[in-house]
Design a protein around this motif. Sequence first.
Motif, PDB file in Angstrom:
ATOM      1  N   TYR A  68      -1.403  -4.609  -8.334  1.00  0.00           N
ATOM      2  CA  TYR A  68      -1.866  -4.178  -9.661  1.00  0.00           C
ATOM      3  C   TYR A  68      -1.906  -2.657  -9.751  1.00  0.00           C
ATOM      4  CZ  TYR A  68      -5.478  -2.347 -12.728  1.00  0.00           C
ATOM      5  OH  TYR A  68      -6.162  -1.563 -13.609  1.00  0.00           O
ATOM      6  N   TRP A  69      -2.481  -2.006  -8.741  1.00  0.00           N
ATOM      7  CA  TRP A  69      -2.644  -0.545  -8.772  1.00  0.00           C
ATOM      8  C   TRP A  69      -1.286   0.152  -8.792  1.00  0.00           C
ATOM      9  CZ3 TRP A  69      -7.609   1.801  -8.598  1.00  0.00           C
ATOM     10  CH2 TRP A  69      -7.594   3.183  -8.543  1.00  0.00           C
ATOM     11  N   ALA A  70      -0.347  -0.337  -7.968  1.00  0.00           N
ATOM     12  CA  ALA A  70       0.989   0.271  -7.926  1.00  0.00           C
ATOM     13  C   ALA A  70       1.706   0.095  -9.264  1.00  0.00           C
ATOM     14  CB  ALA A  70       1.802  -0.361  -6.795  1.00  0.00           C
ATOM     15  N   TRP A  71       1.644  -1.094  -9.820  1.00  0.00           N
ATOM     16  CA  TRP A  71       2.298  -1.373 -11.095  1.00  0.00           C
ATOM     17  C   TRP A  71       1.657  -0.560 -12.216  1.00  0.00           C
ATOM     18  CZ3 TRP A  71       6.394  -2.683 -13.488  1.00  0.00           C
ATOM     19  CH2 TRP A  71       6.405  -3.339 -14.706  1.00  0.00           C
ATOM     20  N   ASN A  72       0.350  -0.421 -12.195  1.00  0.00           N
ATOM     21  CA  ASN A  72      -0.355   0.373 -13.190  1.00  0.00           C
ATOM     22  C   ASN A  72       0.041   1.845 -13.085  1.00  0.00           C
ATOM     23  OD1 ASN A  72      -2.737   0.466 -15.217  1.00  0.00           O
ATOM     24  ND2 ASN A  72      -3.262   2.054 -13.741  1.00  0.00           N
ATOM     25  N   ASN A  73       0.178   2.339 -11.858  1.00  0.00           N
ATOM     26  CA  ASN A  73       0.627   3.722 -11.669  1.00  0.00           C
ATOM     27  C   ASN A  73       2.015   3.934 -12.257  1.00  0.00           C
ATOM     28  OD1 ASN A  73      -1.721   4.382 -10.324  1.00  0.00           O
ATOM     29  ND2 ASN A  73      -0.821   4.269  -8.286  1.00  0.00           N
ATOM     30  N   PHE A  74       2.900   2.985 -12.009  1.00  0.00           N
ATOM     31  CA  PHE A  74       4.273   3.095 -12.521  1.00  0.00           C
ATOM     32  C   PHE A  74       4.278   3.134 -14.044  1.00  0.00           C
ATOM     33  CE2 PHE A  74       8.009   0.863 -14.219  1.00  0.00           C
ATOM     34  CZ  PHE A  74       9.014   1.732 -13.801  1.00  0.00           C
ATOM     35  N   PRO A 120       0.814  -1.225   0.000  1.00  0.00           N
ATOM     36  CA  PRO A 120       0.000   0.000   0.000  1.00  0.00           C
ATOM     37  C   PRO A 120       0.845   1.271   0.000  1.00  0.00           C
ATOM     38  CG  PRO A 120      -0.953  -1.596   1.499  1.00  0.00           C
ATOM     39  CD  PRO A 120       0.366  -2.155   1.059  1.00  0.00           C
ATOM     40  N   ILE A 121       1.973   1.227   0.700  1.00  0.00           N
ATOM     41  CA  ILE A 121       2.858   2.401   0.707  1.00  0.00           C
ATOM     42  C   ILE A 121       3.453   2.623  -0.677  1.00  0.00           C
ATOM     43  CG2 ILE A 121       5.032   3.297   1.629  1.00  0.00           C
ATOM     44  CD1 ILE A 121       4.324   1.945   4.278  1.00  0.00           C
ATOM     45  N   VAL A 122       3.904   1.540  -1.320  1.00  0.00           N
ATOM     46  CA  VAL A 122       4.430   1.657  -2.684  1.00  0.00           C
ATOM     47  C   VAL A 122       3.357   2.217  -3.619  1.00  0.00           C
ATOM     48  CG1 VAL A 122       5.277   0.353  -4.673  1.00  0.00           C
ATOM     49  CG2 VAL A 122       6.110  -0.191  -2.370  1.00  0.00           C
ATOM     50  N   MET A 123       2.120   1.720  -3.450  1.00  0.00           N
ATOM     51  CA  MET A 123       1.024   2.227  -4.272  1.00  0.00           C
ATOM     52  C   MET A 123       0.828   3.720  -4.037  1.00  0.00           C
ATOM     53  SD  MET A 123      -2.328   3.332  -4.351  1.00  0.00           S
ATOM     54  CE  MET A 123      -2.747   2.966  -2.644  1.00  0.00           C
ATOM     55  N   GLY A 124       0.861   4.137  -2.757  1.00  0.00           N
ATOM     56  CA  GLY A 124       0.684   5.552  -2.440  1.00  0.00           C
ATOM     57  C   GLY A 124       1.782   6.410  -3.037  1.00  0.00           C
ATOM     58  N   ILE A 125       3.013   5.907  -2.999  1.00  0.00           N
ATOM     59  CA  ILE A 125       4.137   6.671  -3.557  1.00  0.00           C
ATOM     60  C   ILE A 125       3.984   6.828  -5.069  1.00  0.00           C
ATOM     61  CG2 ILE A 125       6.622   6.607  -3.990  1.00  0.00           C
ATOM     62  CD1 ILE A 125       6.941   5.285  -1.242  1.00  0.00           C
ATOM     63  N   THR A 126       3.619   5.755  -5.748  1.00  0.00           N
ATOM     64  CA  THR A 126       3.458   5.843  -7.204  1.00  0.00           C
ATOM     65  C   THR A 126       2.297   6.758  -7.575  1.00  0.00           C
ATOM     66  OG1 THR A 126       2.093   3.817  -7.201  1.00  0.00           O
ATOM     67  CG2 THR A 126       4.455   3.566  -7.608  1.00  0.00           C
ATOM     68  N   MET A 127       1.252   6.737  -6.759  1.00  0.00           N
ATOM     69  CA  MET A 127       0.124   7.633  -7.020  1.00  0.00           C
ATOM     70  C   MET A 127       0.543   9.087  -6.801  1.00  0.00           C
ATOM     71  SD  MET A 127      -3.670   7.567  -5.324  1.00  0.00           S
ATOM     72  CE  MET A 127      -4.969   8.628  -5.962  1.00  0.00           C
ATOM     73  N   PHE A 128       1.328   9.308  -5.757  1.00  0.00           N
ATOM     74  CA  PHE A 128       1.848  10.648  -5.473  1.00  0.00           C
ATOM     75  C   PHE A 128       2.685  11.156  -6.642  1.00  0.00           C
ATOM     76  CE2 PHE A 128       5.496  13.099  -3.932  1.00  0.00           C
ATOM     77  CZ  PHE A 128       4.859  14.195  -3.370  1.00  0.00           C
ATOM     78  N   LEU A 129       3.571  10.301  -7.163  1.00  0.00           N
ATOM     79  CA  LEU A 129       4.433  10.707  -8.275  1.00  0.00           C
ATOM     80  C   LEU A 129       3.615  10.958  -9.540  1.00  0.00           C
ATOM     81  CD1 LEU A 129       7.440   8.247  -7.766  1.00  0.00           C
ATOM     82  CD2 LEU A 129       7.316  10.675  -7.150  1.00  0.00           C
TER      83      LEU A 129
END
Length: 600
Positions: free
Chosen positions: A559-565, A512-521
Motif C-alpha cells: 500500500y505504502w509503495a503504491w501510494n508513493n507512486f 520494502p525496497i520498492v517502498m524505499g525507492i518510491t519514497m526516495f523519488l
Amino acid sequence: MENNRNFFITIALSVLILTLWQVFYMNPRIETQREAARIEAERVAQEQKAAQPASPGAQTPQAGVPGAPAATGTAPVDRAQAVAASSRIAIDTPSLKGSINLTGGRLDDLSLKDYTVTVEPNSPIIELLNPQAQPNGFYSEIGFVGSDATGTVPGPDTVWTAEANQTLTPATPVTLTYVNDKGLTFKRTISVDQDYMFTVSDTVTNAGGAPVSLSNYGRVTRFDKPTHPSIYVLHEGLIGVTGEEGLQEFKYTAIEEDKQSLPGKSTDGWLGITDKYWAVALVPSGKQPFQPRFSYFDDGRPRYQSDYLTDPVTVAPGQSATVETLVFAGAKEVAKLNTYEDGRQIRQFNLLIDWGWFYFITKPMFWLIDTLYKFLGNFGLAILATTVIVKGIFFPLANKSYKSMANMKMVQPKMLEIREKYADDKMKQQQAMMELYKTEKINPLAGCWPVLIQIPVFFALYKVLYVTIEMRHAPFFGWIHDLAAPDPTSLFNLFGLLPWGVPAFLMIGVWPIVMGITMFLQMRMNPTPPDPTQAMIFTWMPIIFTFMLASFPAGLVIYWAWNNFLSIVQQGVIMKRQGAKIELWDNLIALFKKKPTPAE
C-alpha cells in the motif's frame, strides 16, 4: 526553505509515530511462524511427557460454578490418547470436525477444516479445542448447580447417555440423557449450523413429588495462553459483553493479577476467551438473569475461565423447564459474526474482533477492501484499488496542497531576497514572509498534508491486516503468500539465491525496497535543502523507513509503495500544470555527479 522545513517537520512526526508504533506493538513477527512455533512447542511438550492430567476435585465455591479439577500425578497422555480415553459423539460439519465428550458433555475436541497452521500445502489444520488432560487443554462446558433436594445434577464428572453411532452434523442433532436419584431427567439436544455455532437445549423434567430449584452454568476454561506475548494493538484473553458494563476485556496477565472480576448481573450478552483469529464464547439464555465472571485459578493447574451462573429455575412436580445456550467455537470471520449478531440477536457480537479505538475508520476500511476483493478476487489487488479510492477521496486536499507547494517553488527568489534583506531582524523577516504568503495565496503548511492525511489510513490498514482473519494467508502475486506477514525475501541473501539464513533485522525484502525507492523519488521531487544536516536527513530518511517497515505486513508495505507512486505522478502533473520546475531529475543527477574537490 520554508516548504522543506515543513516537509521535514512532517517526516520527523512520521518517524516518531512509526517508532512508537514499533515500540508499543513489539515489531510484530510473521504470523505463520508464530503459530507454527506454538504448535511445535506443544508437540515437543507432549513428546517430553510434560502433560499434567487432572483428576476429579471439589467445585469452587465462587459463584457456584465448577472450577477445573486440580492436577494429580497420573500418567500423561498425548492428544489422541486423551480423546480416546472417554466415550464420545463425532462432530462432522463443512467447517468443523471433532467430538463431544460424554463425560461432562464437554466440547473439548474441535478442529477447523478451513484453516491451516501455515501456508504450506501439507500444513495441519487448526486444533481449537483440546481435552483437559493436555497442556493446552481448552474446552467449553454447560451444566447445572443444584442442592440436596435436586440430587446430583449434570456437572464436570457426569457421564451422559447417548445412542450409539450418532454423529453431530448440521442435518442431524444429537440427544444426550441423564437421570439422577431424585427423579430428575435431563435431556440435552445439541445442534450445529454450517459454520461455528452450536445450540445446546437442556430440558429438565421433574418426576418427583416436590418442586426443585436449580441454576444453569456455562464456562469456557483454558489451561494455557498464547506463547507469543499479546501486543497493545490486539486483545487476547477473556472477553465478554454483559450488563451495564458492556464490553469487558481482560488480558491474561491482567486477570492473573486480579484473580477475578464479577460484573453486574445481566439478561443478555455473551462471554468467553478469544485469540487473535479464533474464539470460544457462550451466549446464555435471556430467560433468566445470570451472573458473569472472569477468573484465574492458580490452585493445582493454572487456568483461565469465563463463566456464568443463572438465577435458579423452579420446576414443579410433573413439569419441565428448558434452557437454551449458544456456544460459538471457531474463526472470527467478520461476515459470520455479523450474521450471528443480527440473526440470533446477540448483543455486539462483532466485538469479538478487536477493531480498536479508531473502529470508525478501521471497519469502513475493511468493508471497502472486502467488497473490492469480491470483485477482484485478490486482497492485494483490493488494497491497490482501495489506495486509488482513498487518493480520490483526498484528491481535492492533496491537489490544493501540491498547488501551494508548486507556487512556493516559484516564489523562492522572493523568499531568498527577504531572508537576505532582513537577515539580522527575524521578526521583520517573518512578517515579510507572512505578507508574501498572503499576497501569493500560499499555505506554508501545505507540504505537510500529503503525508499527514495518509497516517490514519496507514494505521487503519495495519489494523485490518493484523486482526482480521480474512487477511490471514491471503496471497498476492509471486513470492507473497500471506499479505498479513512481512515480505519473506531478503536483499542480504540475494532474495533466496544464497543458501544462508538472514537475521531478522536484515530481512529487507523486495517490497520494502520498492517502498524505499518510491519514497526516495517522492522526496527528490522537491529541491535539495541547502542546509547540510537537512540534506543528510533528506537522503537517509527513505533508508530508515525501508528498515522500519520491513517487519510490517507485506500488504501494508505494498500500500505504502503504491501510494508513493501515485503521489509522485499526481505531484508531477500538478507541478507541470502550474509551470513549476520538477526537481526530480536535477536532484538525481546532482546526487550521483562527482563533487569537485577543494583543489579543483
